[in-house]
Design an enzyme around this catalytic site. Structure first.
Site, PDB file in Angstrom:
ATOM      1  N   SER A 135       0.838  -1.254   0.077  1.00 25.98           N
ATOM      2  CA  SER A 135      -0.217   0.074   0.041  1.00 25.98           C
ATOM      3  C   SER A 135       0.752   1.229  -0.049  1.00 25.98           C
ATOM      4  CB  SER A 135      -0.718  -0.023   1.239  1.00 25.98           C
ATOM      5  OG  SER A 135      -1.463   1.279   1.325  1.00 25.98           O
TER       6      SER A 135
ATOM      7  N   TYR B  44      -1.966   0.521  10.244  1.00 24.61           N
ATOM      8  CA  TYR B  44      -1.906  -0.431   8.947  1.00 24.61           C
ATOM      9  C   TYR B  44      -0.515  -0.057   8.256  1.00 24.61           C
ATOM     10  CZ  TYR B  44      -3.888  -1.122   4.228  1.00 24.61           C
ATOM     11  OH  TYR B  44      -3.988  -1.356   2.824  1.00 24.61           O
TER      12      TYR B  44
END
Lengths: 242, 441
Positions: free
Chosen positions: A134, A147
């Site tokens: 990501s 995250y």
């Protein structure tokens, strides 16, 4: 016919990859918890593309089972890891168990299973490993650093593994999708120009595998955005709200 | 989160809550708070698939579930796109039995609007080829409905505009074809009578006419009638016969921006229409064309709706009964040509008889024209309504964005029956679109 194993095969991005690779003639295995409930997806992909779709039970957090999972025949030609979990930063930062669950889902589980595949592919001398990481891992931000930190770890793991495997016949692709219109982001109001459809991610990954690309951003503008975000001095960055 | 729920015509502009639907439980939850309407790929032109309070985005319910290669029956979720059906099954020798002018529609939307194609006279609407539908009712129960099981629900759902429940799955009978090509015959016809004469010959499975809605006087109704039949391998050049389903890939283009209002005026439109007629009249005669170019010429221009500019456009599509068609069409065309604000292309088709409970077609002629929205255009459409009513015509709800409720109910007594049946069955408070509210359905 070459076989593509998709780990975390239930997500929108995973299924988009399944469609893209099946469209190019690859057989597919979808690996997920309660894989038997993916029957409609199996039927759909088989009907659309005339390929074979297998279903396997897989729990990314059950790392003790990863060696056995990766040892099963046949060893796939391509493994795509779409495992991930965004969590809720605001709630998770005050909850150790919830934080750890996000860290394990985005780093420990994905890295462990791909490591198990890497060793086997290296021994065979061919294969491609795709990790969906990501842009959140490019720099920790207040709004999603649990995250993001796990994705940063996963990105580093993929980078190191690519370095290790270069010259062995095994290639590693790191994917940083940016915003994607999936179930995970459905409740968020995302800017249209920065938001890819899942099918774009699938097509970009297929192309990256075909061309042997190393690190891809699905929409090119993200490379620019993250370049800027990474270059902001920490003294300024820490005061920003982005 | 507020989403753009406007239809393909981008008129009226509607913003509201979009609720992505992924499974039956999610659907039930979405139905709990106030009226909802299902929306497929947003290709209906007006406000049929919009509900400000809750519009169900069905595009994620798009899995093909089963295909019987012996019978050609496809079972699929309602959000499957027609173009994907063609991509998957044309190479195996199957084609949609009925198709609208775009392949970018969902199966659920096709059934809800009970769409027709250029072959209506021969093959009816899509409803004729639907074996069953699974519908989520107002009570949260999922029911399978067919001609033998829950047959009232089946009849009301085909052409029911999503107002009888949410279509979740269907079984559709595909039609066998031998190639991906169409044997086409293009017949230029100098006026309306000549065009109708070609239609009345009923010489081909598919028939449609593009006509110049700005031509006046002796040229009134000047058309290109295009007939088509599925080609057989022997119709193809020798090099294509071994691969009869392979067609050249068309290059898609995109309309990059909204055309400014001044780009469309009576001079540019008249020039375009005259040129279109002349260029194509020069190509008159027989040819073999690929399925995509034949059925979906506009799909190759992405977002073609933007050529009508930011204010959007309204399509006027009505059908006139056969005995009133000649007189009615002539009167409509006279008024449209005199007003000088018609569209690039207008379409005329011959429809056959239709039994669908609330479906659009009836035996006669259907006319469809686009009008860039303006106060003058909307006034013109009101005048056309009077002519349509005079001639016993009725409206296609998939295209409608502006018919007044009293006009619709006068034109189509079935609308009142449909509305009463919805009330009696308890659907009305659970399923409603901006269109059904406007039209009092």
């Amino acid at each position: 016919m070459s076989q593509v194993m998709i780990l975390g095969g239930r997500s929108d991005m995973a299924l988009a990859c399944a469609h893209a690779f099946a469209g190019a003639g690859h057989d597919i295995v979808l690996a997920a918890r309660r894989s038997e409930t993916l029957g409609p997806e199996k039927a759909d992909i088989e009907l659309r593309y005339g390929v074979t779709v297998g279903l396997r039970d897989f729990d990314a957090l059950d790392v003790d089972g990863h060696e056995d999972f990766a040892a099963a025949d046949p060893l796939p030609d391509i493994v795509i890891c779409a495992v991930g979990r965004m969590g809720e930063q605001d709630a998770d930062q005050d909850d150790v168990a919830a934080s750890v669950a996000v860290m394990r889902s985005n780093y420990e589980g994905p890295a462990a299973i791909l490591g198990a595949y890497a060793t086997r592919m290296e021994a065979r001398g061919t294969g491609t490993i795709v990790g969906i990481s990501s842009v959140a891992g490019d720099r920790g931000r207040a709004t999603n650093y649990i995250y993001g930190s796990a994705k940063a770890g996963f990105t580093a793991f993929l980078s190191g593994m690519r370095n290790r495997l270069t010259g062995t016949g095994v290639h590693v692709v790191t994917v940083k999708p940016g915003f994607v219109a999936t179930q995970m982001t459905e409740h968020m109001d995302l800017p249209e120009r920065l938001t890819a459809q899942p099918a774009e991610v699938g097509a970009a990954i297929l192309k990256a595998v075909d061309k042997g690309q190393n690190v891809i951003y699905v929409r090119g503008v993200w490379r620019l955005i993250m370049g800027i975000i990474r270059s902001i001095p920490e003294a300024i960055f820490k005061k920003m709200s982005i | 989160m507020s989403a753009d729920l406007s239809g393909w015509g981008r008129y009226p502009r509607i913003e509201g809550r979009r609720i992505p639907v992924r499974d039956e439980d999610g659907l039930r939850a979405a139905m709990a708070d106030g009226p909802v309407i299902a929306r497929g790929n947003g290709r209906s032109y007006g406000d049929a698939a919009a509900q400000v309070g809750g519009t169900l985005d069905m595009r994620r319910m798009n899995r093909m579930l089963d295909f019987d290669a012996d019978t050609g029956v496809l079972t699929a979720e309602a959000g499957v796109i027609l173009g994907d059906v063609i991509a998957a099954f044309l190479p195996r020798g199957w084609f949609p039995p009925v198709t609208p002018g775009t392949k970018l529609v969902t199966l659920g939307g096709m059934i809800a609007a009970d769409v027709h194609g250029k072959n209506h006279r021969r093959d009816g609407t899509i409803g004729r080829h639907v074996l069953w539908v699974e519908v989520m009712g107002a009570d949260g129960e999922l029911r399978r409905a067919s001609r033998s099981e829950n047959s009232d629900l089946f009849a009301a759902t085909i052409g029911g505009m999503g107002l009888t429940g949410v279509i979740l799955r269907c079984a559709l009978q595909l039609a066998p074809v031998q190639t991906g090509w169409i044997r086409q015959e293009m017949i230029p016809t100098p006026d309306l009578d000549a065009a109708m004469e070609v239609f009345e010959r009923d010489a081909a499975q598919y028939a449609v006419a593009w006509f110049d809605c700005l031509a006046k006087g002796a040229d009134l109704g000047r058309s290109l009638v295009i007939l088509g039949d599925h080609a057989e391998p022997s119709d193809l050049p020798a090099n294509r016969r071994p691969v009869p389903f392979d067609v050249p890939v068309r290059k898609a283009r995109r309309v990059p921006l909204d055309a400014p209002g001044f780009a469309l005026n009576k001079y540019t439109l008249r020039a375009f229409n005259a040129l279109y007629y002349r260029v194509n009249a020069g190509k008159a005669g027989r040819s073999v064309v690929d399925w995509d170019s034949y059925f979906y010429p506009l799909d190759a221009v992405h977002e073609w709706n933007r050529i009508y500019g930011r204010r959007g456009f309204a399509q006027y599509q009505v059908v006139l009964p056969l005995e009133a068609s000649r007189d009615g069409l002539r009167t409509l065309l006279d008024v449209i040509a005199a007003a000088e604000q018609g569209s690039f292309l207008a379409v005329l088709k011959r429809l056959g008889p239709e039994k669908g409970q609330f479906s659009f077609p009836m035996e006669g002629y259907t006319l469809a024209l686009d009008f860039p929205v303006s106060p003058a255009a909307l006034r013109l459409l009101d005048r056309l309504d009077a002519i349509t009513l005079d001639h016993g015509g009725r409206y296609y709800l998939a295209k409608d964005s502006r018919v007044p409720a009293e006009v619709l109910h006068k034109a189509d007594p079935r609308a009142g029956e449909f509305a009463r049946a919805r009330q009696a069955a308890g659907y009305a408070g659970v399923f409603a679109s901006a269109q059904s509210e406007r039209l009092k359905l």
